[in-house]
Design an enzyme around this catalytic site. Structure first.
Site, PDB file in Angstrom:
ATOM      1  N   GLY A   7       0.836  -1.211   0.000  1.00 33.01           N
ATOM      2  CA  GLY A   7       0.000   0.000   0.000  1.00 33.01           C
ATOM      3  C   GLY A   7       0.861   1.247   0.000  1.00 33.01           C
ATOM      4  N   TYR A 176     -16.386  -4.018   5.490  1.00 31.53           N
ATOM      5  CA  TYR A 176     -15.020  -3.544   5.720  1.00 31.53           C
ATOM      6  C   TYR A 176     -14.542  -3.949   7.112  1.00 31.53           C
ATOM      7  CZ  TYR A 176     -11.258  -0.197   6.698  1.00 31.53           C
ATOM      8  OH  TYR A 176     -10.075   0.382   7.061  1.00 31.53           O
TER       9      TYR A 176
HETATM   10  O1  LIG Z   1     -20.948  14.300   4.542  1.00 36.51           O
HETATM   11  C1  LIG Z   1     -20.871  13.734   5.633  1.00 36.51           C
HETATM   12  C2  LIG Z   1     -20.318  12.437   5.782  1.00 36.51           C
HETATM   13  C3  LIG Z   1     -20.255  11.880   7.058  1.00 36.51           C
HETATM   14  N1  LIG Z   1     -20.723  12.557   8.146  1.00 36.51           N
HETATM   15  C4  LIG Z   1     -20.642  11.954   9.494  1.00 36.51           C
HETATM   16  O2  LIG Z   1     -19.296  11.977   9.933  1.00 36.51           O
HETATM   17  C5  LIG Z   1     -19.044  10.918  10.817  1.00 36.51           C
HETATM   18  C6  LIG Z   1     -17.773  10.228  10.394  1.00 36.51           C
HETATM   19  O3  LIG Z   1     -17.959   9.633   9.131  1.00 36.51           O
HETATM   20  P1  LIG Z   1     -16.755   8.995   8.272  1.00 36.51           P
HETATM   21  O4  LIG Z   1     -15.685   9.993   8.002  1.00 36.51           O
HETATM   22  O5  LIG Z   1     -17.344   8.295   7.104  1.00 36.51           O
HETATM   23  O6  LIG Z   1     -16.056   7.993   9.264  1.00 36.51           O
HETATM   24  P2  LIG Z   1     -16.632   6.866  10.242  1.00 36.51           P
HETATM   25  O7  LIG Z   1     -18.043   6.541   9.970  1.00 36.51           O
HETATM   26  O8  LIG Z   1     -16.237   7.333  11.588  1.00 36.51           O
HETATM   27  O9  LIG Z   1     -15.701   5.684   9.760  1.00 36.51           O
HETATM   28  C7  LIG Z   1     -15.951   4.918   8.577  1.00 36.51           C
HETATM   29  O10 LIG Z   1     -15.589   5.521   7.382  1.00 36.51           O
HETATM   30  C8  LIG Z   1     -14.213   5.909   7.249  1.00 36.51           C
HETATM   31  C9  LIG Z   1     -14.011   6.520   5.886  1.00 36.51           C
HETATM   32  O11 LIG Z   1     -14.232   5.577   4.911  1.00 36.51           O
HETATM   33  C10 LIG Z   1     -13.307   4.738   7.433  1.00 36.51           C
HETATM   34  O12 LIG Z   1     -11.991   5.182   7.438  1.00 36.51           O
HETATM   35  C11 LIG Z   1     -13.643   4.102   8.726  1.00 36.51           C
HETATM   36  O13 LIG Z   1     -12.842   2.992   8.889  1.00 36.51           O
HETATM   37  C12 LIG Z   1     -15.130   3.723   8.729  1.00 36.51           C
HETATM   38  O14 LIG Z   1     -15.532   3.175   9.932  1.00 36.51           O
HETATM   39  C13 LIG Z   1     -20.295  10.041  10.812  1.00 36.51           C
HETATM   40  O15 LIG Z   1     -21.055  10.328  11.962  1.00 36.51           O
HETATM   41  C14 LIG Z   1     -21.055  10.511   9.573  1.00 36.51           C
HETATM   42  O16 LIG Z   1     -22.438  10.384   9.688  1.00 36.51           O
HETATM   43  C15 LIG Z   1     -21.261  13.827   8.012  1.00 36.51           C
HETATM   44  O17 LIG Z   1     -21.670  14.434   8.995  1.00 36.51           O
HETATM   45  N2  LIG Z   1     -21.322  14.376   6.760  1.00 36.51           N
END
Ligand SMILES: O=c1ccn([C@@H]2O[C@H](COP(=O)(O)OP(=O)(O)O[C@H]3O[C@H](CO)[C@@H](O)[C@H](O)[C@H]3O)[C@@H](O)[C@H]2O)c(=O)[nH]1
Length: 348
Positions: A7, A176
């Site tokens: 990677g 994942y």
């Molecule tokens: O436009 C957006 C997108 C996401 N969120 C929120 O932001 C938080 C974090 O989202 P995200 O960055 O997607 O990360 P996680 O859900 O914490 O993590 C997942 O998504 C990441 C990005 O793919 C991966 O690295 C992680 O391993 C996986 O668990 C969540 O509450 C989402 O609902 C928003 O508020 N607005």
């Protein structure tokens, strides 16, 4: 030390590669072939060996003289559709199993593996009346009604979040997450059976320069800045109070370098997992505000009340074990790193 880095051309791999070279290590850089929504382009990069991570025959030559493998190659993201299942299993599960078998055959007995906080599922919670609680997934009806918080399964009362230690229950909730936990299990089995030693680093929300731009698989920090660049206000889901730990890619690279040195001297038949986090919890609303402030834009984030099925409410790591056992302490405070990230280059 000779380190094989898979990677190597990715967002996190590039930072690790730089860190290892700065520390004087000899790096065999591999880009494991992972056809996904945002493939890493290594055309014109003779310093990166490109291979299909699932093909055993290509490993022996690359593993010659290697002391430690740092395995970052993986299909990432939360698993957008069920159709992604075979790709996660192929690239993450089978890819890791093939690599571990090849390492054993080549006499390479040390690995540092990129894992994720997703292996925990929900974070850790406590009810004032009933103590520690493990809430199940939030119901669609509750989310639809704007009730985003987890509740005590015994009394229905509110729960407070706590930091998650590595010994917490593992509860992968996406394709994942299942594949990341499988990688840990394969590495542990390999260490036991093959007299190896493995360290898994459970990354929390990683951000920093070179992060993939706005794809369904990229993290929210990149999405927020892409929105602002497109002239749209960042959309904060739920009520913005959901908590995460945002860790800078430079700190993740340093954690890998420290783990590589540690695993070389670790006892055989040992598997250990460590959270890699900043230790400074932040709400998603504050992430949006920090990124917006860094862009200099006056587009204020909008809290939409929308939600993603399968998202966990709070997931915040404990940095204690990585500090006490590896001596790793993150340097970048997200309140400094996120505004700075707002103007750093992203990957197309
Ligand atoms: O436009 C957006 C997108 C996401 N969120 C929120 O932001 C938080 C974090 O989202 P995200 O960055 O997607 O990360 P996680 O859900 O914490 O993590 C997942 O998504 C990441 C990005 O793919 C991966 O690295 C992680 O391993 C996986 O668990 C969540 O509450 C989402 O609902 C928003 O508020 N607005």
């Amino acid at each position: 030390m000779k380190v094989l880095l898979t990677g190597a051309a990715g967002f996190i791999g590039t930072a690790i590669w730089t860190e290892l070279v700065e520390r004087g290590h000899d790096v065999v850089a591999v880009d494991a072939y992972i056809p996904q929504a945002h493939p890493v382009d290594v055309a014109g990069r003779p310093d990166v060996h490109r291979l299909d991570v699932r093909r055993a025959g290509e490993w022996p030559e690359l593993l010659r003289g290697v002391e430690v493998v740092c395995h970052q190659a993986a299909m990432v993201g939360a698993g957008v559709t069920v159709a992604d299942l075979p790709a996660y299993a192929g690239h993450n599960d089978l890819g890791t199993a093939v690599l571990l078998a090849a390492m054993h055959a080549a006499g390479v007995g040390r690995i540092v593996l990129a894992s994720s906080m997703v292996v925990y599922g929900e974070g850790r919670y406590a009810c004032a009346a009933h103590g520690a609680q493990e809430p199940g997934p939030r119901s669609l009806a509750a989310l639809e009604a704007g009730d985003f918080d987890n509740h005590c399964p015994q009394c229905g009362g509110g729960l407070t979040w706590e930091t998650v230690p590595e010994r917490a229950r593992l509860d992968p909730r996406s394709s994942y997450a299942a594949s990341k936990l499988a990688q840990e299990h394969y590495a542990a089995a390999w260490a036991r059976q093959g007299q190896g030693s493995a360290i898994a680093l459970r990354y929390h929300n990683v951000y920093g320069p070179g992060m993939p731009r706005d794809t369904p698989y990229s993290g929210v920090a990149a999405m927020f800045r892409s929105s602002i660049e497109a002239g749209r206000a960042p959309e904060v889901f739920e009520d913005g109070a959901q908590m995460r730990d945002f860790v800078h890619v430079g700190d993740v690279a340093r954690a890998n370098a420290i783990a590589i040195e540690a695993v070389l001297h670790a006892p055989t038949q040992r598997f250990a997992a460590f959270n890699v986090c900043s230790g400074r919890p932040i709400s998603i609303g504050d992430v949006a505000r920090a990124v917006a402030a860094g862009t200099g834009s006056d587009l204020a984030p909008i809290v939409t009340g929308r939600y993603r099925i399968g998202d966990v409410r709070h997931i915040v790591a404990s940095p204690a074990l990585a500090r006490s056992e590896l001596g790793f302490v993150a340097e970048v405070d997200p309140l400094v790193g996120l505004p700075r990230f707002a103007t750093e280059p992203l990957r197309a």
